[in-house]
Structure formats: C-alpha cells, structure tokens
Design a protein around this motif. Sequence first.
Motif, PDB file in Angstrom:
ATOM      1  N   VAL A 275     -35.592 -30.545  35.430  1.00  0.00           N
ATOM      2  CA  VAL A 275     -36.318 -29.696  36.381  1.00  0.00           C
ATOM      3  C   VAL A 275     -37.798 -30.083  36.340  1.00  0.00           C
ATOM      4  O   VAL A 275     -38.327 -30.393  35.277  1.00  0.00           O
ATOM      5  CB  VAL A 275     -36.121 -28.216  35.954  1.00  0.00           C
ATOM      6  CG1 VAL A 275     -37.166 -27.300  36.554  1.00  0.00           C
ATOM      7  CG2 VAL A 275     -34.719 -27.735  36.312  1.00  0.00           C
ATOM      8  N   LYS A 276     -38.451 -30.078  37.495  1.00  0.00           N
ATOM      9  CA  LYS A 276     -39.902 -30.366  37.546  1.00  0.00           C
ATOM     10  C   LYS A 276     -40.613 -29.229  38.278  1.00  0.00           C
ATOM     11  O   LYS A 276     -40.072 -28.656  39.223  1.00  0.00           O
ATOM     12  CB  LYS A 276     -40.153 -31.667  38.299  1.00  0.00           C
ATOM     13  CG  LYS A 276     -39.701 -32.889  37.544  1.00  0.00           C
ATOM     14  CD  LYS A 276     -40.398 -34.141  38.052  1.00  0.00           C
ATOM     15  CE  LYS A 276     -40.117 -35.329  37.154  1.00  0.00           C
ATOM     16  NZ  LYS A 276     -38.694 -35.530  36.890  1.00  0.00           N
ATOM     17  N   TRP A 277     -41.834 -28.942  37.830  1.00  0.00           N
ATOM     18  CA  TRP A 277     -42.628 -27.866  38.426  1.00  0.00           C
ATOM     19  C   TRP A 277     -43.770 -28.422  39.255  1.00  0.00           C
ATOM     20  O   TRP A 277     -44.381 -29.426  38.901  1.00  0.00           O
ATOM     21  CB  TRP A 277     -43.218 -26.979  37.329  1.00  0.00           C
ATOM     22  CG  TRP A 277     -42.212 -26.093  36.664  1.00  0.00           C
ATOM     23  CD1 TRP A 277     -41.431 -26.399  35.591  1.00  0.00           C
ATOM     24  CD2 TRP A 277     -41.889 -24.761  37.035  1.00  0.00           C
ATOM     25  NE1 TRP A 277     -40.634 -25.333  35.260  1.00  0.00           N
ATOM     26  CE2 TRP A 277     -40.899 -24.304  36.134  1.00  0.00           C
ATOM     27  CE3 TRP A 277     -42.322 -23.888  38.039  1.00  0.00           C
ATOM     28  CZ2 TRP A 277     -40.355 -23.027  36.202  1.00  0.00           C
ATOM     29  CZ3 TRP A 277     -41.779 -22.612  38.095  1.00  0.00           C
ATOM     30  CH2 TRP A 277     -40.795 -22.191  37.192  1.00  0.00           C
ATOM     31  N   LYS A 278     -44.079 -27.756  40.352  1.00  0.00           N
ATOM     32  CA  LYS A 278     -45.264 -28.080  41.135  1.00  0.00           C
ATOM     33  C   LYS A 278     -45.742 -26.807  41.841  1.00  0.00           C
ATOM     34  O   LYS A 278     -44.950 -26.161  42.543  1.00  0.00           O
ATOM     35  CB  LYS A 278     -44.906 -29.152  42.179  1.00  0.00           C
ATOM     36  CG  LYS A 278     -46.137 -29.819  42.718  1.00  0.00           C
ATOM     37  CD  LYS A 278     -45.792 -31.023  43.579  1.00  0.00           C
ATOM     38  CE  LYS A 278     -47.079 -31.513  44.194  1.00  0.00           C
ATOM     39  NZ  LYS A 278     -46.934 -31.951  45.542  1.00  0.00           N
ATOM     40  N   ASP A 279     -46.969 -26.457  41.609  1.00  0.00           N
ATOM     41  CA  ASP A 279     -47.590 -25.309  42.287  1.00  0.00           C
ATOM     42  C   ASP A 279     -46.768 -24.024  42.155  1.00  0.00           C
ATOM     43  O   ASP A 279     -46.613 -23.269  43.125  1.00  0.00           O
ATOM     44  CB  ASP A 279     -47.790 -25.618  43.789  1.00  0.00           C
ATOM     45  CG  ASP A 279     -48.653 -26.857  43.993  1.00  0.00           C
ATOM     46  OD1 ASP A 279     -49.523 -27.103  43.130  1.00  0.00           O
ATOM     47  OD2 ASP A 279     -48.422 -27.564  44.982  1.00  0.00           O
ATOM     48  N   GLY A 280     -46.199 -23.818  40.977  1.00  0.00           N
ATOM     49  CA  GLY A 280     -45.486 -22.553  40.755  1.00  0.00           C
ATOM     50  C   GLY A 280     -44.068 -22.510  41.311  1.00  0.00           C
ATOM     51  O   GLY A 280     -43.436 -21.455  41.320  1.00  0.00           O
ATOM     52  N   TRP A 281     -43.560 -23.662  41.787  1.00  0.00           N
ATOM     53  CA  TRP A 281     -42.175 -23.737  42.256  1.00  0.00           C
ATOM     54  C   TRP A 281     -41.490 -24.886  41.528  1.00  0.00           C
ATOM     55  O   TRP A 281     -42.151 -25.857  41.174  1.00  0.00           O
ATOM     56  CB  TRP A 281     -42.113 -23.993  43.775  1.00  0.00           C
ATOM     57  CG  TRP A 281     -42.721 -22.893  44.578  1.00  0.00           C
ATOM     58  CD1 TRP A 281     -43.994 -22.848  45.066  1.00  0.00           C
ATOM     59  CD2 TRP A 281     -42.101 -21.662  44.966  1.00  0.00           C
ATOM     60  NE1 TRP A 281     -44.208 -21.682  45.746  1.00  0.00           N
ATOM     61  CE2 TRP A 281     -43.060 -20.928  45.706  1.00  0.00           C
ATOM     62  CE3 TRP A 281     -40.831 -21.109  44.773  1.00  0.00           C
ATOM     63  CZ2 TRP A 281     -42.784 -19.674  46.244  1.00  0.00           C
ATOM     64  CZ3 TRP A 281     -40.563 -19.862  45.318  1.00  0.00           C
ATOM     65  CH2 TRP A 281     -41.525 -19.156  46.040  1.00  0.00           C
ATOM     66  N   PHE A 282     -40.179 -24.791  41.322  1.00  0.00           N
ATOM     67  CA  PHE A 282     -39.516 -25.917  40.642  1.00  0.00           C
ATOM     68  C   PHE A 282     -38.495 -26.599  41.536  1.00  0.00           C
ATOM     69  O   PHE A 282     -37.960 -25.998  42.474  1.00  0.00           O
ATOM     70  CB  PHE A 282     -38.891 -25.488  39.305  1.00  0.00           C
ATOM     71  CG  PHE A 282     -37.807 -24.444  39.382  1.00  0.00           C
ATOM     72  CD1 PHE A 282     -38.096 -23.095  39.216  1.00  0.00           C
ATOM     73  CD2 PHE A 282     -36.468 -24.814  39.593  1.00  0.00           C
ATOM     74  CE1 PHE A 282     -37.091 -22.134  39.258  1.00  0.00           C
ATOM     75  CE2 PHE A 282     -35.456 -23.864  39.629  1.00  0.00           C
ATOM     76  CZ  PHE A 282     -35.774 -22.517  39.474  1.00  0.00           C
ATOM     77  N   THR A 283     -38.279 -27.887  41.227  1.00  0.00           N
ATOM     78  CA  THR A 283     -37.229 -28.667  41.880  1.00  0.00           C
ATOM     79  C   THR A 283     -36.286 -29.148  40.775  1.00  0.00           C
ATOM     80  O   THR A 283     -36.655 -29.133  39.597  1.00  0.00           O
ATOM     81  CB  THR A 283     -37.795 -29.896  42.605  1.00  0.00           C
ATOM     82  OG1 THR A 283     -38.521 -30.683  41.647  1.00  0.00           O
ATOM     83  CG2 THR A 283     -38.713 -29.493  43.747  1.00  0.00           C
ATOM     84  N   ALA A 284     -35.089 -29.579  41.128  1.00  0.00           N
ATOM     85  CA  ALA A 284     -34.125 -29.990  40.107  1.00  0.00           C
ATOM     86  C   ALA A 284     -33.389 -31.251  40.529  1.00  0.00           C
ATOM     87  O   ALA A 284     -33.064 -31.431  41.703  1.00  0.00           O
ATOM     88  CB  ALA A 284     -33.118 -28.866  39.861  1.00  0.00           C
TER      89      ALA A 284
END
Length: 497
Positions: A275-284
């Motif tokens: 999982v990666k985070w960017k600007d308070g949202w995550f992608t997987a």
Amino acid sequence: MKYVNPIIKGFYPDPSVCYANGKYYLVCSSFQYFPGVPLFESDDLVNFKQIGNVLTRKSQVELDKINSSGGVFAPTIRYNNERFYMVTTNDTTHKNFYVYTDDIYGEWSEPVYVDQGGIDPSLLFDGEKVYFTSNGTDDDGEGGVCQCEIDIKTGKKLSRTKCIWKGSGGRYLESPHLYKIGEYYYLMAAEGGTEYGHMITYGRSDSPWGPFENYSKNPVLTNRNKAPYIIQGIGHGDLIETPDGDWFILSLGFRQIHHWQPYHHLGREVFLTPVKWKDGWFTAGNDGTTEFEYEITGDFAQTRKTSYTFENTPWDIEWLYLRHPKKENYTLLPHKAILNGTEITLDMADTPTFIGLRQRDFKMDLSVSVEIDSGEGGVTVYMCENEHYDIAIKKNGEYYEAVLKLNIGDIKHIQNAVRLSDNKAQLVIKSDNFGYSFMVNDNGTTTSLGYGSAKYLSSEVSGGFTGVVLGLYAIGNNTAEFTDFTINYTDSNEREI
Ligand code: 6LW
C-alpha cells in the motif's frame, strides 16, 4: 526481498492482522470446523506460522449440528493495553462476541457478547473509547456499516448502533474495519460479495461516526477485471503498518484451477499487497490489483512447509474436526492415529469421526497406511457433506476391499472396488490443478481406483465459504489405524499455466 502470493495457502479466509511485541498475529474464519479461528504468528508479515487456535473450548463456540459454512465467520484481531482481542460472529446463532487473552500462546477467555447484529465485527481502540463496527442494520433499521461504542470490560453498548457508511455502491457491504491514522478515521470494507466481483473500498472522516468521504477511485483493490488471471476474488482485507512505516493490505483471494477455468476448490487464501500513501489517501498493489510477486524491503527469505507428517504436524494446531468431536473416538499418538467410527457418515452435516488438514496447494502426493477391523476407514477429499471423494478400506462380508466413492451433490457413486489380500493397505492420492488420482498399494502391488475432477469440489459447484480439507475418517462401529502419513506439495507455479 521478493515474496510470492498467496502468503498463506489453503482454506484460511477473511484474514485480520495486528502487530504486538515485535510480531504480527493473524486470524482467519473457520465455519463448522473445530477448533475455531486459526491463529498465526510472523516476524516479517510474509512467513506466517500457525501457533494455535483461538476458540478451543465448546463453551466458547456453539457448533452442534450447524450447517456447513455456518458457524464462525470473519474474525478481527486487535491488541490494546497488553491484551489481545478476537471478535467474530457465530452466524448460526447470530451472535457477535469477543474473547481476549494476555498470553498469545495460552488460552482465551470465555465469550463476551455484544448486542449488535450483522457480521464481520471489528474493534477500534481510540484513547479511552472502543468502537464496535459491523455490517448489518442499525437501531433505526438502516442498513450499512453499523457502529456503537462499547464498554470493553462488559461488552455493554454505551451508545445506540448507528449506520455510519453505505459503501461505494457495490452489493454485500462487509468486512468493515475502522482505523485512526494521523488526523483521520479511515473506514475500509469489502463490496461485491466474496466471489469474482469482490473488492476493497474505503472512505475517510475526521469523526469515527462519519460522514465518510469516499476515496475517489474506489475500489482501491480488486482483481475483478483481471483476466485471464489465476488470482481472483481479492477482497475482505485488513490494513497494517510495519515498524519501518511500510503499509500493506492482507486480504483474501483465491486461485482458479486454470486461467480459462473459473473454479476454485482450495478455498480462500491469504494475499499480501503493498500500500502507498499520498496526500492522506492510499492506493494498493499494481493499479489497484494484486499480483503474484512483489519486491519489498527486508532481508529475509520466504519459506513454506511443503511436507506434512504426523510427526511434524502437532495434533492440536493444524488438524481440524467437524463441529464438536467426540474426543473418546480419537487416539492421536506421535506416529499413529487410531480412529473409532460411529454410524455418522461423511454425507451428514454432523460429526463423523474425522480429522483433517487443509489442502494447501494443487500439486500434492498423499499416502497413508490404513488398517481396519470392520466398517470403513480411509481418506476423504472433503469440500462438504455433499461434495467429497473418499478412498477407503472397507469390510465386505468375509473379505476386505479398497473402494473409491465419488459424491457430487445428489450423485453418490462407487467408482471402483478392488478386493484386498488383507485388512490393511496403503492409500495414495496424487493431485494437480484439475483433479485427483486415487490408488491403492496392496502388498507392493499398486492398482488405480480412478479419478475425480477438482472442479466438482469447487466453491462454484458446492457453494459455501470453505475449501478442501483432507480428512482421515472411520465409519461403522469400528477401529481404523493410520500410520506412515505423508503429504508432499510441489509449487504449482500457476503463472505458467
Ligand atoms: C464473511 C464476509 C465474507 O463474513 O465472506 O469475504 C463471509 N467476505 O465478509 C464468510 O467468510
């Protein structure tokens, strides 16, 4: 290091994970099998070893006469204030409850019931407050992800149950987990049903009660559009951070028997997706999908147990009984299992004399020596009471025979029966992605008894939530002795199918 999915193979659905004292602990659902809720430990989030089961006493879980795929549904494990909590649903009694322990290697408490319905309960410890979140219907009759605050000492509700999220629009909104991460509350759940449309979605809020702003690209993780591809059904996951600040989703998924054959019989297994985070949202994962292989930070190797024997597989950890076993019918020794059969057969949703291991991979070689006095004793490739293939030694009048019985729904067929020279023989099962070959070795002479296709033992045919379990069994008021038991798995390397 590079790891390969699934990280836990075989019927281990609905994973939930927590971190405590330098290790990860993971639990899965167990349905009609006993003991309930398998418990794993890991140093690295990739290599998980089963260390026991959470529900080991009848007083903790009611399984008498329950339907297959009833009983213990998806659990959540959490650690707070030096105490582990496991919360789950007995879907047959429709009760949500948790148990706790201060010693992860010891016994867990008696159940503490929470008066909130639905399934897939989860806990969030947030300062002094504890939120109890499940799917279902709230106190005003509204359906969705529902939540109340509880007193963790008694399980009593401290607030009304309120619907806090409706998901992203998919059917079967399940598996909610609420997390406090930084300044936000994140609510992650599954939608689409635990099949080919399964997916993970989430929203965030600055309050545990919502309203939740949905992630704009939901679903954050799904393999539903990935075809032809072996890994399907990715969904029902838990989010976890490592001490190094890396994030992962552990989820269930399943492996089809072939790219072009949408059947799975090994059950729902455990997959690990970065999982990666960017600007308070995550992608997987890779554009929101789970792949076979990932490169992650860490200096360790992925290892798997590929050989199972009586000697290396303790009776009280990985072995499973159907519902509540009559313990007096099992003599389990380091090198031998002696089973006493009853009149209860494998075709009944009951408690036959049965002790089994989950089938962990497609390519398998199983062999065991069996000796009986009367009745029938052997090995079943068991999906449920309706679908199972049985190879056994059976007394027929004055002599003994080896039989292969194929049971697929309403069709109960004796595929073959071969007369034996004695009351003992070696039973052999060899499998690949597509099916099982059954053989008997009678005093050095090997005879094929026939073949059973894997697809008829699949969830697509059988329904339900479980996977194939390889069970030693006895039927009739008899004694069956099992020795020289081995299962060897070969890595199926599905990517090349
Ligand atoms: C479980 C639900 C689901 O409770 O399947 O995959 C159900 N998701 O969340 C039974 O495992």
